[in-house]
Design a protein around this motif. Sequence first.
Motif, PDB file in Angstrom:
ATOM      1  N   LEU A   1      22.570  76.158  42.538  1.00  0.00           N
ATOM      2  CA  LEU A   1      23.297  75.038  42.847  1.00  0.00           C
ATOM      3  C   LEU A   1      24.693  75.083  42.976  1.00  0.00           C
ATOM      4  N   ARG A   2      25.150  75.818  42.226  1.00  0.00           N
ATOM      5  CA  ARG A   2      26.824  76.003  41.948  1.00  0.00           C
ATOM      6  C   ARG A   2      27.521  77.023  42.814  1.00  0.00           C
ATOM      7  N   THR A   3      26.592  78.137  43.314  1.00  0.00           N
ATOM      8  CA  THR A   3      27.234  78.963  44.394  1.00  0.00           C
ATOM      9  C   THR A   3      26.320  79.026  45.549  1.00  0.00           C
ATOM     10  N   GLY A   4      25.168  78.540  45.806  1.00  0.00           N
ATOM     11  CA  GLY A   4      24.607  78.717  47.137  1.00  0.00           C
ATOM     12  C   GLY A   4      23.854  80.087  47.205  1.00  0.00           C
ATOM     13  N   LYS A   5      23.737  80.814  46.180  1.00  0.00           N
ATOM     14  CA  LYS A   5      23.288  82.346  46.178  1.00  0.00           C
ATOM     15  C   LYS A   5      22.269  82.154  45.052  1.00  0.00           C
ATOM     16  N   LEU A   6      21.103  82.618  45.680  1.00  0.00           N
ATOM     17  CA  LEU A   6      19.795  82.820  44.675  1.00  0.00           C
ATOM     18  C   LEU A   6      20.084  84.433  43.898  1.00  0.00           C
ATOM     19  N   PRO A   7      20.131  84.506  42.763  1.00  0.00           N
ATOM     20  CA  PRO A   7      20.335  85.936  41.935  1.00  0.00           C
ATOM     21  C   PRO A   7      19.050  86.660  42.386  1.00  0.00           C
ATOM     22  N   GLU A   8      19.070  88.041  42.360  1.00  0.00           N
ATOM     23  CA  GLU A   8      18.144  88.870  42.396  1.00  0.00           C
ATOM     24  C   GLU A   8      17.405  88.950  41.258  1.00  0.00           C
ATOM     25  N   ILE A   9      15.922  88.975  41.422  1.00  0.00           N
ATOM     26  CA  ILE A   9      15.171  88.978  40.151  1.00  0.00           C
ATOM     27  C   ILE A   9      13.991  89.831  40.536  1.00  0.00           C
ATOM     28  N   THR A  10      13.575  90.638  39.455  1.00  0.00           N
ATOM     29  CA  THR A  10      12.364  91.376  39.476  1.00  0.00           C
ATOM     30  C   THR A  10      11.471  91.080  38.387  1.00  0.00           C
ATOM     31  N   PHE A  11      10.253  91.195  38.623  1.00  0.00           N
ATOM     32  CA  PHE A  11       9.289  91.097  37.383  1.00  0.00           C
ATOM     33  C   PHE A  11       8.830  92.448  37.307  1.00  0.00           C
ATOM     34  N   GLN A  12       8.316  92.884  35.759  1.00  0.00           N
ATOM     35  CA  GLN A  12       7.677  93.943  35.693  1.00  0.00           C
ATOM     36  C   GLN A  12       6.465  93.707  34.639  1.00  0.00           C
ATOM     37  N   ILE A  13       5.186  93.753  35.095  1.00  0.00           N
ATOM     38  CA  ILE A  13       4.103  93.401  34.221  1.00  0.00           C
ATOM     39  C   ILE A  13       3.299  94.581  33.827  1.00  0.00           C
ATOM     40  N   THR A  14       2.978  94.613  32.606  1.00  0.00           N
ATOM     41  CA  THR A  14       2.197  95.601  32.022  1.00  0.00           C
ATOM     42  C   THR A  14       1.169  95.384  31.402  1.00  0.00           C
ATOM     43  N   ASN A  15      -0.115  95.928  31.922  1.00  0.00           N
ATOM     44  CA  ASN A  15      -1.313  95.530  31.109  1.00  0.00           C
ATOM     45  C   ASN A  15      -1.526  96.898  30.277  1.00  0.00           C
ATOM     46  N   ASP A  16      -1.818  96.987  28.760  1.00  0.00           N
ATOM     47  CA  ASP A  16      -2.198  97.913  28.167  1.00  0.00           C
ATOM     48  C   ASP A  16      -2.789  97.669  26.924  1.00  0.00           C
ATOM     49  N   ASP A  17      -4.001  97.936  27.151  1.00  0.00           N
ATOM     50  CA  ASP A  17      -5.150  97.536  25.986  1.00  0.00           C
ATOM     51  C   ASP A  17      -5.270  98.828  25.302  1.00  0.00           C
ATOM     52  N   PRO A  18      -4.985  98.993  24.051  1.00  0.00           N
ATOM     53  CA  PRO A  18      -5.187 100.330  23.477  1.00  0.00           C
ATOM     54  C   PRO A  18      -6.576 100.662  23.177  1.00  0.00           C
ATOM     55  N   SER A  19      -7.466  99.548  23.121  1.00  0.00           N
ATOM     56  CA  SER A  19      -8.757 100.072  22.958  1.00  0.00           C
ATOM     57  C   SER A  19      -9.657 100.362  24.135  1.00  0.00           C
ATOM     58  N   SER A  20      -9.154 100.280  25.209  1.00  0.00           N
ATOM     59  CA  SER A  20      -9.669 100.656  26.568  1.00  0.00           C
ATOM     60  C   SER A  20      -9.326 102.094  27.084  1.00  0.00           C
ATOM     61  N   SER A  21     -10.183 102.817  27.530  1.00  0.00           N
ATOM     62  CA  SER A  21      -9.815 104.234  27.842  1.00  0.00           C
ATOM     63  C   SER A  21      -9.549 104.278  29.390  1.00  0.00           C
ATOM     64  N   VAL A  22      -9.191 102.943  29.968  1.00  0.00           N
ATOM     65  CA  VAL A  22      -8.816 103.224  31.353  1.00  0.00           C
ATOM     66  C   VAL A  22      -7.143 103.285  31.302  1.00  0.00           C
ATOM     67  N   GLY A  23      -6.641 102.998  30.191  1.00  0.00           N
ATOM     68  CA  GLY A  23      -4.968 103.336  30.200  1.00  0.00           C
ATOM     69  C   GLY A  23      -4.199 102.146  30.320  1.00  0.00           C
ATOM     70  N   ALA A  24      -2.955 102.308  30.827  1.00  0.00           N
ATOM     71  CA  ALA A  24      -2.017 101.267  31.196  1.00  0.00           C
ATOM     72  C   ALA A  24      -1.690 100.941  32.595  1.00  0.00           C
ATOM     73  N   GLN A  25      -1.398 100.093  32.853  1.00  0.00           N
ATOM     74  CA  GLN A  25      -0.924 100.019  34.199  1.00  0.00           C
ATOM     75  C   GLN A  25       0.359  99.029  34.268  1.00  0.00           C
ATOM     76  N   ILE A  26       1.425  99.390  35.234  1.00  0.00           N
ATOM     77  CA  ILE A  26       2.847  98.804  35.335  1.00  0.00           C
ATOM     78  C   ILE A  26       2.867  98.451  36.686  1.00  0.00           C
ATOM     79  N   VAL A  27       3.324  97.274  36.985  1.00  0.00           N
ATOM     80  CA  VAL A  27       3.429  96.931  38.314  1.00  0.00           C
ATOM     81  C   VAL A  27       4.833  96.041  38.337  1.00  0.00           C
ATOM     82  N   ALA A  28       5.914  96.574  39.195  1.00  0.00           N
ATOM     83  CA  ALA A  28       6.948  95.776  39.447  1.00  0.00           C
ATOM     84  C   ALA A  28       7.045  95.011  40.622  1.00  0.00           C
ATOM     85  N   LEU A  29       7.450  93.748  40.756  1.00  0.00           N
ATOM     86  CA  LEU A  29       7.471  92.855  41.774  1.00  0.00           C
ATOM     87  C   LEU A  29       9.052  92.903  42.190  1.00  0.00           C
ATOM     88  N   TYR A  30       9.354  92.983  43.383  1.00  0.00           N
ATOM     89  CA  TYR A  30      10.724  93.051  43.781  1.00  0.00           C
ATOM     90  C   TYR A  30      10.970  91.769  44.687  1.00  0.00           C
TER      91      TYR A  30
END
Length: 156
Positions: A83-112
Amino acid sequence: MGFLLERDALNGKSGKAFMTYNGQNIELFGLKKFESNAEFDEADFKVVGTTRTQKKTTGVTMTGTATIYYGTPYFLRVLKEYLRTGKLPEITFQITNDDPSSSVGAQIVALYGVKLSKVPVAILDAEADFLEEEIEFSFTDFEPLSEFADAPAQLG
């Protein structure tokens, strides 16, 4: 044919989410739910000689929602900056699934290229024990930074 053992089912609470905004890496500590989806866009394709309507994929729309306990200031700051500048800032999300009790390991996904499409400005609710806000967004790209294993260590 094997089946998934309960010990390898992923606990939905085991993970983390981060938002990169104005160069800051911010943990979304009050996150309750996060979901992002890719939906294939289709157009009808009709030809003479058949009564069947075929579908042709014409693109992909990527959107998501995040439910977070009210009190996280960053989404409102994005709105204020726009609203102040007329420009949207750049945003990235990073999501980590990491259940230590599961043998499938972890997954990390970045959204750009994340663009917020709905941000609550103020909330009051006499029926709520805890205030929550739901953020809606779209994104232009994603990258699996690490993936789950192809299969668990053992099947039932």
